[in-house]
Design an enzyme around this catalytic site. Sequence first.
Site, PDB file in Angstrom:
ATOM      1  NE  ARG A   1      -0.253  -0.279   4.992  1.00 62.37           N
ATOM      2  CZ  ARG A   1       0.613  -1.200   5.380  1.00 62.37           C
ATOM      3  NH1 ARG A   1       0.842  -2.254   4.626  1.00 62.37           N
ATOM      4  NH2 ARG A   1       1.259  -1.074   6.522  1.00 62.37           N
TER       5      ARG A   1
ATOM      6  CG  ASP B   1       0.766   4.080  11.932  1.00 59.94           C
ATOM      7  OD1 ASP B   1       1.219   4.841  12.812  1.00 59.94           O
ATOM      8  OD2 ASP B   1       1.419   3.136  11.459  1.00 59.94           O
TER       9      ASP B   1
ATOM     10  CB  CYS C   1      -2.317  -1.893   9.058  1.00 65.41           C
ATOM     11  SG  CYS C   1      -2.788  -0.209   8.623  1.00 65.41           S
TER      12      CYS C   1
ATOM     13  CB  CYS D   1       9.484  -5.436  15.393  1.00 65.95           C
ATOM     14  SG  CYS D   1      10.198  -3.853  14.923  1.00 65.95           S
TER      15      CYS D   1
END
Length: 366
Positions: A82, A139, A201, A337
């Site tokens: 995206r 976000d 998301c 991560c």
Amino acid sequence: MPLPPLVEPVAALSHAERARTARHTSLAAFGDLGQRRLAAAHVAVVGAGGLGSPVVLALAAAGVGTITVIDDDTVEASNLQRQVMHRLSDVGAPKVASATRVAADLAPETRIAAVSSRLDSGNAAALLRGADVVVDGTDTFETREAVAAACEELGTPLVWGTVQAFDAQVTVFWSDPPPGAPAVRLADLYPHGSAGDVPTCAEVGVLGALCLQIGALMATEAIKLLTGIGEPLLGRVLVIDALRSRQSEVPLRGSGIRAAARPAAPAVSSVSVAHVVEALASDRPPVLLDVREPAEVAAGAIPGVIPVPLAAVLADPAAAVPPAAGRSADGPIVVVCEVGARARRAAEALVAAGVPATVLAGGLVA
């Protein structure tokens, strides 16, 4: 209602810029004057992800003179579905570097001010000061409140959009609009604390093509404000349902409530891969906390990590780290991560809850 333009035009465009933007100057309501206003304009785009990517592309192509892009994140492979500003070769690189590259390719006369820093309530006003319009493509609601509070303090119009799964919203907030226009703020749509914990998301997904649609709408709102054409979405919220191909409009009235920016996130340090490798062989090895999604961990992880998705850490930081089997219970916590951005958010939540934590610099990519 139509609003006056935000900027005075430059005296003239270069020959190359006139040729590049010729289809704008042919627009009856826009013309050479509108294009010269864009060339004089300064837009700050917060976030270079799913919404920020198409916004930066559209504004650079449109000929906006200066675009400040603020994002402290790095590109991950899962972004590419995206976040169209980035390429596979950008994985692991700062997102703001993509903005610099694409603007140079599209519009050599557009200047990109790349800010690879985390925006929070402590620095938002300083980072956004001087922009004619701010576009929020972030976000997290914490960052959105910090951006909104800074725009209210500065009196700068804020183009705001959000996408989740197949649904989206776009509007314009402005605490100090021209006489006769309504003053509308983020708190009029989402009073402080009303949004709750917004799913990420990674949890609920997002339709990539919808991000392009919403980013284009946000860029259009910025252009309308800068040039004084059309009727911006001030006092109106555009609601998009992509699955049913429906768009509706909801009126939004100002209440006078101001945004309440949250305190700045606590400082979190990073540790290198070499440091972690050495510490794992020590008498007090670290507890490695992997905050990626279960499918990512299943595809490959550091041996011995404790997998706890980011959403679970944010929901209850103090309870997120169970004792590590075979390790000292009081060993330091190192959060991991893919490249470090999610780990930093998790570590900040842990530190704020009184749990000491650091971040593996560069994440699994490193």
